[in-house]
Design an enzyme around this catalytic site. Structure first.
Site, PDB file in Angstrom:
ATOM      1  N   ASP A  18      -0.115  -7.108   6.906  1.00 55.49           N
ATOM      2  CA  ASP A  18      -1.016  -6.486   6.048  1.00 55.49           C
ATOM      3  C   ASP A  18      -2.026  -5.892   6.964  1.00 55.49           C
ATOM      4  OD1 ASP A  18      -3.126  -5.600   4.241  1.00 55.49           O
ATOM      5  OD2 ASP A  18      -3.028  -7.674   3.167  1.00 55.49           O
ATOM      6  N   ASP A 110       0.332  -0.857   2.530  1.00 59.99           N
ATOM      7  CA  ASP A 110      -0.208  -1.309   3.757  1.00 59.99           C
ATOM      8  C   ASP A 110       0.590  -2.732   3.876  1.00 59.99           C
ATOM      9  OD1 ASP A 110      -1.833  -2.735   2.068  1.00 59.99           O
ATOM     10  OD2 ASP A 110      -3.444  -3.007   3.701  1.00 59.99           O
ATOM     11  N   GLU A 111       1.434  -3.173   3.399  1.00 60.31           N
ATOM     12  CA  GLU A 111       2.076  -4.331   3.304  1.00 60.31           C
ATOM     13  C   GLU A 111       3.373  -3.969   3.737  1.00 60.31           C
ATOM     14  OE1 GLU A 111       1.013  -7.207   0.389  1.00 60.31           O
ATOM     15  OE2 GLU A 111      -0.649  -6.168   0.060  1.00 60.31           O
TER      16      GLU A 111
HETATM   17  N1  DCP Z   1      -6.305   0.033  -2.909  1.00 62.59           N
HETATM   18  C1  DCP Z   1      -6.482   0.624  -3.846  1.00 62.59           C
HETATM   19  N2  DCP Z   1      -6.419  -0.165  -5.162  1.00 62.59           N
HETATM   20  C2  DCP Z   1      -6.726  -1.563  -4.867  1.00 62.59           C
HETATM   21  C3  DCP Z   1      -6.551  -2.217  -3.718  1.00 62.59           C
HETATM   22  C4  DCP Z   1      -6.419  -1.219  -2.965  1.00 62.59           C
HETATM   23  O1  DCP Z   1      -6.268   1.771  -4.254  1.00 62.59           O
HETATM   24  N3  DCP Z   1      -6.784  -1.991  -6.258  1.00 62.59           N
HETATM   25  C5  DCP Z   1      -5.910   0.608  -1.676  1.00 62.59           C
HETATM   26  C6  DCP Z   1      -7.070   0.599  -0.732  1.00 62.59           C
HETATM   27  C7  DCP Z   1      -6.760  -0.286   0.447  1.00 62.59           C
HETATM   28  C8  DCP Z   1      -5.264  -0.292   0.399  1.00 62.59           C
HETATM   29  O2  DCP Z   1      -4.683   0.140  -0.936  1.00 62.59           O
HETATM   30  O3  DCP Z   1      -7.084   0.207   1.698  1.00 62.59           O
HETATM   31  C9  DCP Z   1      -4.513  -1.149   0.948  1.00 62.59           C
HETATM   32  O4  DCP Z   1      -5.000  -2.515   0.043  1.00 62.59           O
HETATM   33  P1  DCP Z   1      -5.431  -3.759   0.597  1.00 62.59           P
HETATM   34  O5  DCP Z   1      -5.566  -4.883  -0.549  1.00 62.59           O
HETATM   35  O6  DCP Z   1      -4.409  -4.338   1.706  1.00 62.59           O
HETATM   36  O7  DCP Z   1      -6.617  -3.698   0.872  1.00 62.59           O
HETATM   37  P2  DCP Z   1      -7.273  -3.129   2.420  1.00 62.59           P
HETATM   38  O8  DCP Z   1      -6.091  -2.971   3.330  1.00 62.59           O
HETATM   39  O9  DCP Z   1      -8.334  -2.155   2.269  1.00 62.59           O
HETATM   40  O10 DCP Z   1      -8.227  -4.493   2.782  1.00 62.59           O
HETATM   41  P3  DCP Z   1      -7.539  -6.105   3.295  1.00 62.59           P
HETATM   42  O11 DCP Z   1      -8.327  -6.150   4.967  1.00 62.59           O
HETATM   43  O12 DCP Z   1      -8.190  -6.906   2.614  1.00 62.59           O
HETATM   44  O13 DCP Z   1      -6.205  -5.974   3.437  1.00 62.59           O
HETATM   45 MG    MG Z   2      -4.645  -4.448   3.507  1.00 61.87          MG
END
Ligand code: DCP
Ligand code: MG
Length: 558
Positions: A18, A110-111
């Site tokens: 992730d 991103d996963e």
């Molecule tokens: N995203 C989105 N709406 C959401 C959750 C996430 O548009 N409800 C987008 C923004 C994030 C991306 O998807 O950057 C990836 O989601 P993640 O939940 O993996 O969040 P992040 O990568 O930003 O943070 P983390 O470090 O917690 O993984």
């Molecule tokens: Mg993430």
């Protein structure tokens, strides 16, 4: 332990990767001055994610902009509504992971899950002992048990951890992104353990700590694979915590779900997940559709289809495959009943039309031939010799042949994934909007919303999306006599007596519902009533609201 007869096999080694604050990292790579400031990624009035500096101020994903600014007045905001750069980076990451295993499953942008079972076996054959010390230095090990499993899973997971570390290093050195990894013998545990230490860390779990990991979750909704709809159903029968689900009688669960899903859910609560990492491929369809103002003439239909087809061909070009089946969607509006209905028809199509690989070089005759096929389908769907009213037209390609030169090549993989646009509506779409639920879907064959490739679309209020996708709201201002006016859509006085029967369906935001014109409210209510009848006729099936492509689909709170 109630495992419903499933054996919890430890033979596999699964890595879940992730990326850290993904959108924020991508923006920081573009503008290095963002590196050391609190950064929020804005979509409409929401901060969808933020970097870890901002998170120290209490900023959380999907927080309202106003709230975020109160918590951190110095928050630097970058607009993240254009997903292109995120999508491109996302595919680069997947391509890197495919160096380690051909079995890589994308989840959102991103996963990724990677099944490294084979690689671990190969490494084990060529390695000799003393793995323990290496593991401790880089990997957080979850759980208090140090039990010894006879099957050899522990050493396999240690090797998996070394591979995960190498993957993360590669993602960082090649693409500049930090990430987290979870290592376990199944997808469920790999995903959950991955989130235990963030950012830029990795965590592993041995099978005998699975229960402890599951019990560390707050409630059933925190289990990947259980979305809000299922959690609500469970709550109705008093199941809220992981322990509640573990101790539930199967007979109770069977009242809500079919037996396979009931067992599957209960197994999840024990950390048991036999679902495979599914190799992600190209989207199964590429399409576009457009809600249009009322179309009543064939000529107008053809023009609209031509416009759609031209745009769609560009998407097909970017995808790289050769379509072999085309599907037409129409939404007919019945002036008498004031109801709309979608219908589709599909037809095979000659793949050779697309062999030039480039729309600009495509023989114009071929475009005309495709249009002819579409118009023939249209005439089968709509009785054109009688008055008709179309409010939506859509074209999609649903089956493909691989273009020979691209097969298996990285170039092919790095072509854009287009399913997002395919999910359809030029004006902008919500069907692929990644709700927290769809992001939560993960490790199973029993997903509640099925598209593992789905990615978040820019945030927008449901009403705004609805207004934008439906042109009902524009009719009163349009001048063309062919366009329907709002009055035309209003219920006639005789029908008003039915109004009392129109209610806001559960799961639809009442405030949004109340703002809609009566005829639209009626359509939503009747869609809902129909979905209820459908599900009542499927005894023992889970009562999930079937909204399909109806208006209701736009409004159901996911
Ligand atoms: N995203 C989105 N709406 C959401 C959750 C996430 O548009 N409800 C987008 C923004 C994030 C991306 O998807 O950057 C990836 O989601 P993640 O939940 O993996 O969040 P992040 O990568 O930003 O943070 P983390 O470090 O917690 O993984
Ligand atoms: Mg993430």
């Amino acid at each position: 332990m109630n495992t419903n007869g499933y054996k919890d096999e430890h033979a596999r080694t699964i890595i879940h990767i992730d990326l850290d604050c993904f959108y924020a990292q991508v923006e920081t790579l573009k503008r290095s001055e963002l590196k050391n400031v609190p950064l929020g990624i804005q979509q409409k009035n929401i901060v969808v994610t933020s970097n870890y500096i901002a998170r120290e101020f209490g900023i959380r994903k999907c927080m309202l902009l106003t709230e975020a600014m109160q918590l951190c007045p110095n928050l630097v905001l970058v607009n993240g509504e254009d997903l292109n750069d995120y999508r491109t980076m996302s595919y680069k990451v997947t391509a890197l992971l495919q160096k380690y295993s051909e079995v890589v499953e994308r989840l959102g942008l991103d996963e990724n899950f990677v099944d490294v079972t084979k690689l671990v076996e190969e490494k084990l054959r060529s390695m000799n002992s003393s793995l323990g010390d290496q593991i401790q230095s880089v990997t957080n090990v979850f759980g208090s048990n140090e039990g010894y499993c006879q099957c050899g899973c522990e050493v396999r997971l240690k090797v998996g951890s070394l591979i995960a570390e190498e993957m993360r290093r590669l993602i960082y050195t090649q693409l500049g992104l930090t990430s987290c990894a979870g290592i376990a013998h199944n997808k469920l545990l790999a995903k959950i353990v991955c989130s235990k230490h963030k950012p830029n860390q990795q965590s592993m779990i041995y099978p005998d700590n699975a229960l402890e990991l599951m019990l560390s979750l707050n409630n059933v909704e925190s289990i990947p694979g259980i979305g809000k709809a299922t959690a609500d159903l469970l709550q109705n029968i008093g199941i809220r915590t992981i322990e509640d689900l573990q101790n539930a009688e199967l007979i109770e669960l069977k009242k809500l779900f079919d037996i396979d899903k009931a067992k599957f859910l209960q197994n999840l609560s024990y950390g048991i997940d036999n679902s495979q990492v599914k190799k992600s491929g190209k989207p199964s369809s590429i399409g576009l559709e457009d809600s249009c103002r009322l179309i009543c003439a064939e000529k107008e239909v053809k023009e609209k289809l031509r416009e759609l087809l031209k745009r769609l061909l560009l998407l097909v070009e970017a995808d790289g495959r050769l379509p072999r089946t085309i599907k037409l969607t129409v939404r007919k509006f019945d002036k008498l009943t004031k109801m709309s209905r979608r219908e589709t028809k599909q037809s095979n199509i000659n793949s050779h039309f697309f062999t030039s690989g480039c729309v600009a070089e495509m023989n114009p005759n071929n475009i005309e031939k495709i249009l002819m096929i579409l118009m023939n389908m249209f005439r089968k769907l709509v009785k054109v010799h009688k008055p008709f009213h179309i409010t939506l037209l859509g074209i999609s390609f649903v089956k493909f042949n691989e273009r020979p030169s691209y097969r298996n090549s990285i170039a092919s993989f790095l072509r854009k994934d287009l399913e997002v646009q395919s999910i359809i509506n030029i004006e902008n779409l919500i069907s692929n909007e990644s709700s927290p639920e769809s992001r939560n879907q993960s490790p199973s064959s029993c997903r509640e919303s099925s598209d593992p490739e789905s990615e978040p679309t820019p945030k927008r209020s449901k009403l705004a999306i609805f207004k934008r996708n439906r042109n009902f709201f524009e009719y009163d201002t349009c001048e063309s006599p062919s366009k329907l006016r709002v009055q035309d859509l209003q219920l006639t006085s005789e029908k008003r007596e039915n109004i009392q029967n129109i209610k806001c369906p559960p799961s639809v935001d009442e405030s949004v519902f109340q703002e809609l014109p009566l005829n639209v409210q009626q359509e939503i209510w009747s869609d809902y009533a129909k979905s209820e009848i459908d599900s009542a006729s499927c005894a023992n099936k889970p009562k999930k609201m079937k909204t399909g492509n109806s208006i209701l689909n736009y409004l159901v709170q996911k």
